[in-house]
Design a protein around this motif. Structure first.
Motif, PDB file in Angstrom:
ATOM      1  N   UNK A 177      -4.979  -2.160  -6.110  1.00  0.00           N
ATOM      2  CA  UNK A 177      -4.968  -2.879  -4.837  1.00  0.00           C
ATOM      3  C   UNK A 177      -4.034  -4.071  -4.950  1.00  0.00           C
ATOM      4  N   UNK A 178      -3.417  -4.426  -3.812  1.00  0.00           N
ATOM      5  CA  UNK A 178      -2.488  -5.548  -3.799  1.00  0.00           C
ATOM      6  C   UNK A 178      -2.713  -6.389  -2.545  1.00  0.00           C
ATOM      7  N   UNK A 179      -2.593  -7.702  -2.723  1.00  0.00           N
ATOM      8  CA  UNK A 179      -2.742  -8.664  -1.628  1.00  0.00           C
ATOM      9  C   UNK A 179      -1.352  -9.121  -1.201  1.00  0.00           C
ATOM     10  N   UNK A 180      -1.059  -9.011   0.080  1.00  0.00           N
ATOM     11  CA  UNK A 180       0.202  -9.510   0.634  1.00  0.00           C
ATOM     12  C   UNK A 180      -0.067 -10.799   1.400  1.00  0.00           C
ATOM     13  N   UNK A 181       0.869 -11.756   1.267  1.00  0.00           N
ATOM     14  CA  UNK A 181       0.734 -13.014   1.994  1.00  0.00           C
ATOM     15  C   UNK A 181      -0.086 -14.057   1.279  1.00  0.00           C
ATOM     16  N   UNK A 182      -0.262 -13.932  -0.052  1.00  0.00           N
ATOM     17  CA  UNK A 182      -0.967 -14.976  -0.796  1.00  0.00           C
ATOM     18  C   UNK A 182      -0.184 -16.283  -0.663  1.00  0.00           C
ATOM     19  N   UNK A 183      -0.874 -17.432  -0.613  1.00  0.00           N
ATOM     20  CA  UNK A 183      -0.172 -18.710  -0.453  1.00  0.00           C
ATOM     21  C   UNK A 183       0.964 -18.878  -1.452  1.00  0.00           C
ATOM     22  N   UNK A 184       2.122 -19.254  -0.925  1.00  0.00           N
ATOM     23  CA  UNK A 184       3.284 -19.455  -1.775  1.00  0.00           C
ATOM     24  C   UNK A 184       4.094 -18.205  -2.026  1.00  0.00           C
ATOM     25  N   UNK A 185       3.617 -17.034  -1.595  1.00  0.00           N
ATOM     26  CA  UNK A 185       4.363 -15.789  -1.794  1.00  0.00           C
ATOM     27  C   UNK A 185       5.700 -15.860  -1.055  1.00  0.00           C
ATOM     28  N   UNK A 186       6.767 -15.470  -1.743  1.00  0.00           N
ATOM     29  CA  UNK A 186       8.109 -15.489  -1.177  1.00  0.00           C
ATOM     30  C   UNK A 186       8.612 -14.067  -0.975  1.00  0.00           C
ATOM     31  N   UNK A 187       9.762 -13.952  -0.305  1.00  0.00           N
ATOM     32  CA  UNK A 187      10.379 -12.644  -0.145  1.00  0.00           C
ATOM     33  C   UNK A 187      10.727 -12.054  -1.506  1.00  0.00           C
ATOM     34  N   UNK A 188      11.106 -12.900  -2.455  1.00  0.00           N
ATOM     35  CA  UNK A 188      11.411 -12.403  -3.796  1.00  0.00           C
ATOM     36  C   UNK A 188      10.170 -11.812  -4.462  1.00  0.00           C
ATOM     37  N   UNK A 189       8.994 -12.415  -4.218  1.00  0.00           N
ATOM     38  CA  UNK A 189       7.748 -11.880  -4.778  1.00  0.00           C
ATOM     39  C   UNK A 189       7.436 -10.502  -4.189  1.00  0.00           C
ATOM     40  N   UNK A 190       7.643 -10.355  -2.880  1.00  0.00           N
ATOM     41  CA  UNK A 190       7.398  -9.065  -2.234  1.00  0.00           C
ATOM     42  C   UNK A 190       8.370  -8.016  -2.757  1.00  0.00           C
ATOM     43  N   UNK A 191       9.630  -8.420  -2.922  1.00  0.00           N
ATOM     44  CA  UNK A 191      10.626  -7.487  -3.455  1.00  0.00           C
ATOM     45  C   UNK A 191      10.257  -7.040  -4.868  1.00  0.00           C
ATOM     46  N   UNK A 192       9.679  -7.959  -5.661  1.00  0.00           N
ATOM     47  CA  UNK A 192       9.249  -7.588  -7.015  1.00  0.00           C
ATOM     48  C   UNK A 192       8.153  -6.535  -6.956  1.00  0.00           C
ATOM     49  N   UNK A 193       7.248  -6.660  -5.998  1.00  0.00           N
ATOM     50  CA  UNK A 193       6.192  -5.664  -5.843  1.00  0.00           C
ATOM     51  C   UNK A 193       6.775  -4.314  -5.421  1.00  0.00           C
ATOM     52  N   UNK A 194       7.701  -4.343  -4.473  1.00  0.00           N
ATOM     53  CA  UNK A 194       8.317  -3.089  -4.020  1.00  0.00           C
ATOM     54  C   UNK A 194       9.047  -2.392  -5.167  1.00  0.00           C
ATOM     55  N   UNK A 195       9.772  -3.148  -5.963  1.00  0.00           N
ATOM     56  CA  UNK A 195      10.481  -2.566  -7.100  1.00  0.00           C
ATOM     57  C   UNK A 195       9.508  -1.968  -8.103  1.00  0.00           C
ATOM     58  N   UNK A 196       8.414  -2.681  -8.339  1.00  0.00           N
ATOM     59  CA  UNK A 196       7.394  -2.209  -9.279  1.00  0.00           C
ATOM     60  C   UNK A 196       6.799  -0.879  -8.804  1.00  0.00           C
ATOM     61  N   UNK A 197       6.423  -0.809  -7.542  1.00  0.00           N
ATOM     62  CA  UNK A 197       5.828   0.415  -7.010  1.00  0.00           C
ATOM     63  C   UNK A 197       6.806   1.584  -7.090  1.00  0.00           C
ATOM     64  N   UNK A 198       8.061   1.333  -6.765  1.00  0.00           N
ATOM     65  CA  UNK A 198       9.056   2.396  -6.808  1.00  0.00           C
ATOM     66  C   UNK A 198       9.301   2.888  -8.230  1.00  0.00           C
ATOM     67  N   UNK A 199       9.245   1.984  -9.200  1.00  0.00           N
ATOM     68  CA  UNK A 199       9.513   2.357 -10.586  1.00  0.00           C
ATOM     69  C   UNK A 199       8.358   3.123 -11.217  1.00  0.00           C
TER      70      UNK A 199
END
Length: 555
Positions: free
Chosen positions: A403-425
């Motif tokens: 499970x993953x939480x989106x929009x945690x305080x302080x989350x940036x676009x770079x943090x979201x991109x890191x999650x997307x890259x992780x899931x794809x890999x």
């Protein structure tokens, strides 16, 4: 008949919201009423008494709980219900608020009041005056409020905290995401890596006082265990009607010592408390004797089991071996695995034992290092990725849920991109995505840089689209493979809701994941009984679900 029972029996329905731990609690409550001679029914429309077992994990769960309680109260006017009682996490966390906001509810009962529920219901039905808030206290020794700057400790592996208390707690700098973004590297040694899966660290409350079992006769003990004269496992009614389901939840512990900054569960579930090995084995054997072919091990932190028992977490391998030895048990499944608590002995045992499903439910919550640290957790894309690949090296058949939480305080676009890259890999098989929910009393509720709700929802939708494609890819990998399955449902004459024979393999956990439709050589629903075992070959996918041809039915 006990003093709490009356000469008049009644019908009870338990409506369950939330997780598998709540499911077990509901079965315990059903068992209490069944023991008193009352009928437990599935449909609240047929009940004289309705219990709503609530969830309060995130905002949508709270709203669903409130809506369900209000619907149950309407049954007092529109159905046969004579009493409605609210139990569960929301009753424990917000008892007085619920009592004031929903006066139609006859009682709000916290965890300490569970053992007295038949007596409370008897008073309500007899029209006797009662306190509307009952049994709201510490659910386990050490229950505490969630607050900022809690003292932390690095969780010891394989040792009892009672026997090896830490010399001093460590205070974690978790008050703001900005501070978290300067996370130092987590130290590890070769000795640590022999035991820990990848050198991640679990931050927990220290054991301020020795942990002891609850004394016989206390409210929690009365709920959790039958008398000393019999096997010590919960009074429980897992089947209330219809065809028995071929699986059951087995709760191996209660409470949580973690201090994740987004979670309020420890504030009302209390300190972590393992159930002793002999109790778990006794209940497991009883569940299998009653028809369960798969046992799903649950707790707030399943990988913490044993840390407060003599022998520590090294007992986890013993637990799996002893459970695997139960005759007629086909499958064991572990849920709620904390990456920072996974050890190599546990992973090796899971890979070694044929009955243990190659299913890894990893509680990641996010992968970006700064966000994970702000959550008072440990990890980053590299370490989480290495953990997944390490598991695949031990068990090439492994499937993964997280499970993953989106929009945690302080989350940036770079943090979201890191999650997307992780899931794809790494292509996880099952993923749950949730927007951040502000929880009363948790540190993250006061963090700066709160992410606007509409931004969080947009990020969730974006990652969700990616994960949907990846999940389809993961399911297509199974086409052509043969799997051992246990039948969950079958078509019945006149039942239009069940048009197919549905089964689950090691890949699909109950309640959360997909299913396998089993067909014969003509493409019709395979003629298999619920609980039957079979060998099937996957021939197609429908989204994340599989379609499989029957190869062999097994006794």
């Amino acid at each position: 008949m006990s003093a709490s029972a009356s000469t008049d029996t009644y019908r009870v329905a338990v409506v369950t919201l939330g997780c598998g731990r709540n499911e077990v609690d509901s079965e315990q409550l059903a068992g209490l009423f069944h023991r008193e001679g009352n009928a437990v029914v599935d449909d609240p429309l047929d009940a004289d008494v309705v219990l709503v077992n609530t969830c309060t994990f995130i905002a949508p769960a709270k709203q669903e709980s409130i809506d369900t309680v209000l619907e149950a109260c309407q049954l007092k006017d529109e159905g046969s219900a004579r009493a409605v009682l609210v139990v569960g996490c929301m009753a424990q966390r917000y008892p007085h608020e619920l009592a004031e906001a929903i006066p139609e509810a006859d009682a709000i009962v916290g965890f300490d009041g569970y053992a007295t529920l038949p007596s409370v219901v008897g008073d309500v039905l007899a029209g006797r005056q009662i306190d509307r808030v009952v049994g709201v206290g510490d659910s386990h020794p050490g229950a505490r409020p969630v607050r900022r700057d809690l003292p932390l400790m690095v969780a010891p592996v394989g040792a009892s905290p009672t026997a090896h208390p830490p010399s001093a707690p460590v205070t974690a700098p978790v008050t703001t995401p900005e501070r978290a973004r300067s996370e130092p590297s987590v130290p590890s040694t070769a000795a640590d890596l022999d035991e820990l899966a990848l050198g991640l660290r679990a931050l927990e409350l220290p054991p301020e006082a020795p942990r002891t079992a609850l004394a016989p006769g206390t409210a929690q003990d009365l709920l959790d265990r039958v008398p000393d004269s019999g096997p010590r496992f919960p009074v429980r009614l897992p089947q209330t009607g219809g065809v028995p389901r071929p699986w059951a939840y087995l709760k191996i512990a209660s409470g949580c010592d973690r201090i994740c900054t987004f979670c309020a569960i420890p504030s009302f579930r209390g300190r972590f408390r393992s159930r002793p090995l002999d109790e778990v084995l006794a209940e497991a054997a009883w569940l299998v004797e009653g028809g369960a072919r798969e046992l799903v091990l649950v707790s707030e932190n399943t990988t913490s089991w044993g840390k407060d028992l003599p022998g520590g977490r090294r007992l986890q391998a013993t637990l799996l071996r002893e459970l695997s030895a139960i005759d007629d048990l086909e499958r064991l499944r572990l849920m709620y695995l904390q990456p920072a608590e996974l050890t190599l002995p546990l992973l090796e045992t899971m890979a070694e034992l044929p009955k243990v499903a190659s299913y890894f439910d990893l509680s990641l919550q996010h992968v970006s290092g700064p966000v994970v640290q702000a959550m008072a957790r440990s990890g980053d894309p590299e370490r989480f990725g290495a953990l997944i690949e390490r598991i695949r090296g031990l068990d090439p058949q492994a499937v993964f849920r997280s499970n993953f939480i989106l929009g945690f305080p302080g989350e940036t676009e770079a943090d979201v991109a890191a999650l997307e890259t992780f899931l794809a890999e790494h292509v996880l098989d099952w993923v749950g995505l949730f927007p951040f929910s502000v929880e009363d009393g948790t540190p993250s509720a006061d963090f700066d840089a709160q992410v606007p709700a509409e931004v969080a929802e947009h990020r969730l939708a974006r990652v969700g689209e990616l994960q949907e494609r990846l999940a389809d890819e993961a399911s297509r990998r199974f086409v052509g493979r043969e799997l051992d399955v246990i039948v969950q449902e079958r078509p019945e004459d006149g039942d239009e809701e069940i048009a197919a024979t549905l089964a689950r393999s090691y890949r699909e956990a109950p309640d959360t994941d997909g299913e396998i439709e089993v067909v014969d050589d003509q493409g019709r629903a395979a003629d298999l009984a619920v609980g039957a075992r079979a060998r099937v070959q996957v021939i197609d996918t429908v989204g994340v679900d599989l379609v499989a041809r029957l190869v062999e039915a097994r006794a």
